[in-house]
Scaffold this motif. Structure first.
Motif, PDB file in Angstrom:
ATOM      1  N   GLN A  43       0.831  -1.202   0.000  1.00 17.83           N
ATOM      2  CA  GLN A  43       0.000   0.000   0.000  1.00 17.83           C
ATOM      3  C   GLN A  43       0.873   1.262   0.000  1.00 17.83           C
ATOM      4  N   ALA A  44       1.934   1.263   0.796  1.00 10.85           N
ATOM      5  CA  ALA A  44       2.833   2.421   0.844  1.00 10.85           C
ATOM      6  C   ALA A  44       3.523   2.616  -0.503  1.00 10.85           C
ATOM      7  N   ASN A  45       3.955   1.525  -1.115  1.00 15.45           N
ATOM      8  CA  ASN A  45       4.621   1.623  -2.418  1.00 15.45           C
ATOM      9  C   ASN A  45       3.654   2.046  -3.517  1.00 15.45           C
ATOM     10  N   ALA A  46       2.415   1.607  -3.443  1.00 18.37           N
ATOM     11  CA  ALA A  46       1.406   2.036  -4.417  1.00 18.37           C
ATOM     12  C   ALA A  46       1.142   3.532  -4.284  1.00 18.37           C
ATOM     13  N   MET A  47       1.078   4.025  -3.052  1.00 18.49           N
ATOM     14  CA  MET A  47       0.877   5.453  -2.823  1.00 18.49           C
ATOM     15  C   MET A  47       2.072   6.252  -3.346  1.00 18.49           C
ATOM     16  N   LEU A  48       3.275   5.743  -3.128  1.00 17.69           N
ATOM     17  CA  LEU A  48       4.484   6.394  -3.635  1.00 17.69           C
ATOM     18  C   LEU A  48       4.428   6.512  -5.157  1.00 17.69           C
ATOM     19  N   GLU A  49       4.050   5.437  -5.837  1.00 17.73           N
ATOM     20  CA  GLU A  49       3.960   5.464  -7.300  1.00 17.73           C
ATOM     21  C   GLU A  49       2.887   6.455  -7.759  1.00 17.73           C
ATOM     22  N   GLN A  50       1.795   6.554  -7.012  1.00 20.34           N
ATOM     23  CA  GLN A  50       0.738   7.510  -7.354  1.00 20.34           C
ATOM     24  C   GLN A  50       1.249   8.943  -7.214  1.00 20.34           C
ATOM     25  N   VAL A  51       1.992   9.225  -6.150  1.00 18.61           N
ATOM     26  CA  VAL A  51       2.556  10.566  -5.945  1.00 18.61           C
ATOM     27  C   VAL A  51       3.546  10.887  -7.067  1.00 18.61           C
ATOM     28  N   LYS A  52       4.417   9.937  -7.407  1.00 17.92           N
ATOM     29  CA  LYS A  52       5.379  10.151  -8.500  1.00 17.92           C
ATOM     30  C   LYS A  52       4.644  10.473  -9.799  1.00 17.92           C
ATOM     31  N   SER A  53       3.594   9.717 -10.091  1.00 17.26           N
ATOM     32  CA  SER A  53       2.826   9.946 -11.318  1.00 17.26           C
ATOM     33  C   SER A  53       2.199  11.335 -11.333  1.00 17.26           C
ATOM     34  N   MET A  54       1.648  11.760 -10.188  1.00 19.55           N
ATOM     35  CA  MET A  54       1.042  13.088 -10.121  1.00 19.55           C
ATOM     36  C   MET A  54       2.089  14.180 -10.334  1.00 19.55           C
ATOM     37  N   ILE A  55       3.276  14.003  -9.766  1.00 22.41           N
ATOM     38  CA  ILE A  55       4.352  14.988  -9.948  1.00 22.41           C
ATOM     39  C   ILE A  55       4.746  15.063 -11.416  1.00 22.41           C
ATOM     40  N   ILE A  56       4.953  13.922 -12.042  1.00 16.51           N
ATOM     41  CA  ILE A  56       5.382  13.885 -13.445  1.00 16.51           C
ATOM     42  C   ILE A  56       4.278  14.398 -14.361  1.00 16.51           C
ATOM     43  N   ASP A  57       3.057  13.910 -14.184  1.00 13.41           N
ATOM     44  CA  ASP A  57       1.946  14.297 -15.057  1.00 13.41           C
ATOM     45  C   ASP A  57       1.629  15.783 -14.986  1.00 13.41           C
ATOM     46  N   ASN A  58       1.819  16.387 -13.810  1.00 15.29           N
ATOM     47  CA  ASN A  58       1.480  17.797 -13.624  1.00 15.29           C
ATOM     48  C   ASN A  58       2.705  18.705 -13.664  1.00 15.29           C
ATOM     49  N   ARG A  59       3.878  18.130 -13.985  1.00 15.86           N
ATOM     50  CA  ARG A  59       5.130  18.882 -14.118  1.00 15.86           C
ATOM     51  C   ARG A  59       5.398  19.749 -12.879  1.00 15.86           C
ATOM     52  N   ILE A  60       5.202  19.168 -11.705  1.00 10.22           N
ATOM     53  CA  ILE A  60       5.439  19.871 -10.442  1.00 10.22           C
ATOM     54  C   ILE A  60       6.938  19.859 -10.154  1.00 10.22           C
ATOM     55  N   SER A  61       7.476  21.026  -9.817  1.00  7.52           N
ATOM     56  CA  SER A  61       8.885  21.115  -9.459  1.00  7.52           C
ATOM     57  C   SER A  61       9.004  21.408  -7.967  1.00  7.52           C
ATOM     58  N   VAL A  62      10.190  21.155  -7.440  1.00  9.22           N
ATOM     59  CA  VAL A  62      10.494  21.416  -6.033  1.00  9.22           C
ATOM     60  C   VAL A  62      11.628  22.431  -6.009  1.00  9.22           C
ATOM     61  N   TYR A  63      11.449  23.509  -5.283  1.00  9.16           N
ATOM     62  CA  TYR A  63      12.467  24.545  -5.196  1.00  9.16           C
ATOM     63  C   TYR A  63      13.330  24.282  -3.963  1.00  9.16           C
ATOM     64  N   VAL A  64      14.642  24.208  -4.154  1.00 10.67           N
ATOM     65  CA  VAL A  64      15.584  23.905  -3.084  1.00 10.67           C
ATOM     66  C   VAL A  64      16.350  25.167  -2.711  1.00 10.67           C
ATOM     67  N   ASN A  65      16.529  25.378  -1.402  1.00 11.16           N
ATOM     68  CA  ASN A  65      17.315  26.492  -0.887  1.00 11.16           C
ATOM     69  C   ASN A  65      18.379  25.894   0.042  1.00 11.16           C
ATOM     70  N   LEU A  66      19.653  25.943  -0.373  1.00  6.37           N
ATOM     71  CA  LEU A  66      20.743  25.429   0.453  1.00  6.37           C
ATOM     72  C   LEU A  66      21.312  26.581   1.269  1.00  6.37           C
ATOM     73  N   GLN A  67      21.422  26.363   2.586  1.00  5.17           N
ATOM     74  CA  GLN A  67      21.960  27.394   3.458  1.00  5.17           C
ATOM     75  C   GLN A  67      23.130  26.842   4.266  1.00  5.17           C
ATOM     76  N   HIS A  68      24.084  27.707   4.549  1.00  5.69           N
ATOM     77  CA  HIS A  68      25.227  27.362   5.385  1.00  5.69           C
ATOM     78  C   HIS A  68      24.845  27.621   6.832  1.00  5.69           C
ATOM     79  N   ARG A  69      24.813  26.568   7.628  1.00  6.49           N
ATOM     80  CA  ARG A  69      24.414  26.699   9.032  1.00  6.49           C
ATOM     81  C   ARG A  69      25.543  27.354   9.811  1.00  6.49           C
ATOM     82  N   THR A  70      25.354  28.617  10.138  1.00  5.58           N
ATOM     83  CA  THR A  70      26.327  29.347  10.942  1.00  5.58           C
ATOM     84  C   THR A  70      25.583  29.980  12.104  1.00  5.58           C
ATOM     85  N   GLY A  71      25.976  29.651  13.305  1.00  3.77           N
ATOM     86  CA  GLY A  71      25.324  30.220  14.466  1.00  3.77           C
ATOM     87  C   GLY A  71      24.021  29.520  14.791  1.00  3.77           C
ATOM     88  N   GLU A  72      23.299  30.111  15.732  1.00  3.56           N
ATOM     89  CA  GLU A  72      22.060  29.523  16.228  1.00  3.56           C
ATOM     90  C   GLU A  72      20.810  30.001  15.490  1.00  3.56           C
TER      91      GLU A  72
END
Length: 117
Positions: A43-72
């Motif tokens: 069931q978990a793997n079927a849900m994963l495949e469904q999410v992947k399909s929705m991302i691909i079919d709808n051309r959804i992108s993920v925006y990444v922001n890399l930050q240097h952890r300095t201080g608190e």
């Protein structure tokens, strides 16, 4: 199951990563996975495949922001890079033979609310 990443960007550069005074060309990849304790859960793997399909079919992108952890204080962490990850389309299977569809003719019965194509 494919090792091809679900998301990626073919080319990116990050300020400060240089070689011979030239920006270093990089690639970013991301995979969607179920937790290790559910890797055999159908069931978990079927849900994963469904999410992947929705991302691909709808051309959804993920925006990444890399930050240097300095201080608190996260508000003070400098951004190293920002970039989008785009969905990778699955490899197409070998070309399938084209099956000719029957054409609609005057002799075929078409309901009033149907549109023939």
């Amino acid at each position: 199951m494919s090792n091809k990443p679900t998301l990626g960007v073919k080319t990116l550069t990050i300020d400060g990563f240089m070689s011979n005074n030239q920006p270093v060309e990089m690639r970013a990849s991301a995979w969607l996975n179920v937790p290790k304790d559910k890797q055999f859960d159908q069931q978990a793997n079927a849900m994963l495949e469904q999410v992947k399909s929705m991302i691909i079919d709808n051309r959804i992108s993920v925006y990444v922001n890399l930050q240097h952890r300095t201080g608190e204080d996260p508000k003070m962490w400098p951004t190293v890079s920002k970039f989008p990850l785009f969905p990778n389309t699955p490899m197409q299977q070998a070309a399938q033979p084209v099956v000719q569809q029957p054409q609609v003719t005057a002799s075929n019965s078409i309901e009033d609310d149907e549109i023939p194509f």
